[in-house]
Motif scaffolding. Sequence first.
Motif, short mmCIF file in Angstrom:
data_model
loop_
_atom_site.label_atom_id
_atom_site.label_comp_id
_atom_site.label_asym_id
_atom_site.label_seq_id
_atom_site.Cartn_x
_atom_site.Cartn_y
_atom_site.Cartn_z
N ASP A 180 47.66 59.46 -41.61
CA ASP A 180 47.33 58.86 -43.32
C ASP A 180 47.93 60.16 -44.20
O ASP A 180 48.79 60.86 -43.57
CB ASP A 180 45.99 58.81 -43.23
CG ASP A 180 45.11 60.06 -43.22
OD1 ASP A 180 45.52 61.20 -43.05
OD2 ASP A 180 43.92 60.02 -43.29
N ALA A 181 47.78 59.98 -45.25
CA ALA A 181 48.42 60.76 -46.28
C ALA A 181 47.87 62.34 -46.09
O ALA A 181 48.62 63.24 -46.55
CB ALA A 181 47.99 60.43 -47.87
N THR A 257 56.06 55.89 -48.08
CA THR A 257 55.98 55.93 -49.53
C THR A 257 55.41 54.73 -49.91
O THR A 257 56.38 53.71 -49.65
CB THR A 257 56.93 56.82 -49.98
OG1 THR A 257 58.41 56.16 -49.98
CG2 THR A 257 57.00 58.13 -49.58
N GLU A 258 54.97 54.43 -51.04
CA GLU A 258 54.83 53.45 -51.77
C GLU A 258 55.03 53.91 -53.34
O GLU A 258 54.15 54.47 -53.87
CB GLU A 258 53.61 52.76 -51.72
CG GLU A 258 53.41 51.97 -50.20
CD GLU A 258 52.15 51.25 -50.05
OE1 GLU A 258 51.43 51.20 -50.87
OE2 GLU A 258 51.78 50.94 -48.82
N THR A 263 51.90 57.81 -48.59
CA THR A 263 50.75 57.18 -47.94
C THR A 263 50.42 57.50 -46.64
O THR A 263 49.42 56.91 -46.05
CB THR A 263 50.79 55.59 -48.27
OG1 THR A 263 52.05 55.24 -47.39
CG2 THR A 263 51.01 55.43 -49.76
#
Length: 496
Positions: A180-181, A257-258, A263
């Motif tokens: 996760d991030a 990435t978003e 992310t």
Amino acid sequence: MPSLSKFLSDNRGLSEKEADWLQHLVGDWNLVSDLLRADLVLWIQGVEGAHAVAHCRPATGSTVYYEDPVGIVITDEQESSIPSLLAGAEPTREPEPIEREGREATGLLVPVRKDGRTLAVLAAESPLSDGSRSANEVHQHELGRRLLRMLESGAFPIEGAPIPPRRGAPRVGDGVVQLDANGVVRWASPNALSAFHRFGIDGAMEGITLAELSTDVLQSRSPVDESLPLVLMGRAAWRSDMQARGGTLSLRAVPFTERGVRTGAVILVRDVTELRRRERELITKDATIREVHHRVKNNLQTVAALLRMQSRRMKSDEAREALSEAMRRVSTIALVHESLLQGSEEAVHFDEVIDRCLRLAVDAASATVHRAGAPRLTETQVEVHTEKIGRVGSIRAEEATPLALVVTELATNAVEHGLSETGGTLTVRSERVGSHLVINIEDDGDGMGAAKPTGLGTNIAITLVQGQLGGTLTWQVRPGGGTCAVVDVYLDPLSL
């Protein structure tokens, strides 16, 4: 079939930067193909319609293409969504049933965008599954879909990230870890779990930071790559090796990435313990071989120096000349070992050896001549020019030593018997086609006429050419005057 570079260079609708972006994508799209277990086909707009310019098959599943689709053209009149997507239309983002080579499959079309402009369309096509997917396939497929969304927004391939080298590069089949991030493990494939367990990380990994798990087993005295923490946290698109307990893992991070916000990440992992061990052995072997060549060269130069000193003490001209010839031959062998020191393989760049053999032959051949450009010792000395035409290239070390001796002997004979009184030009003309090599050693002196070459140097040259090189040595009358010695051999191919 034209290459991708040819397709892109011929497309006037793409700038150089955009073409480089598509090249970068194709250089790294096996990650997407393996995660989705799908064939990838890249389509760009051409004059006649949409052109398929690149294709990638998955290493983790079956292909839907027996024949390579590169070169196929779809016109605007044909029933396909690809031309409209290339024109800027929005994709459906849902797979559709298709047929490939008589088999049912599913296809998903994704526009490849950069800076808001559609550069190409990526088609992800996979065979229709008969049963339900395993949990491992479901996780990998979702990771692949996230990369497709990044592709559509222009975030993949990751700008500035180097294309990983092929040697030892981890792939999806080797092991996948999802972070996760914050760098916490959310899922790991069975192969990834096995690799980390062999590395020394015991127990479950999910819910724990990968960097924390790895820190406990890292060797404290071993140097650690500065990029390793960034890779373990999934913060940088980079590769790094991690070593502990005699094992080595190769890790590659690809951040998700978003809208410009990180992310999470996918970490590819491969156990490269045996590969790195063999690389270290090769480095050690290479260093040892270089040291051997260095010592042999030094020893041969010492022997040549002793022969030179001994020849100066000889009162007999015949003995002095014999020792000088022996000194020259030893020096020629030393030249080959010195050339081997310059390269990383057991091969010799023979054109450099020829240059030095020519200088050695002229300098040591006779006191009545001097090499062009060298100082004149007496006013009665004649001048000999040297010329090299053509290239030999690299040859095996086993063949370089006898060939260097042959060239030196023939060049020395040409100077002593053809140019020692009149001077002139000594020419080495080389012609190589594959393994076939022909070397002509020419002089423009008086010529030998009908006389047959004799002497120790001639016998040595004939023995080396016929015995060790398996070739032929002949003499010809040179057009315009002089003599030409022709060495005709077939070389063994270099082992790469």
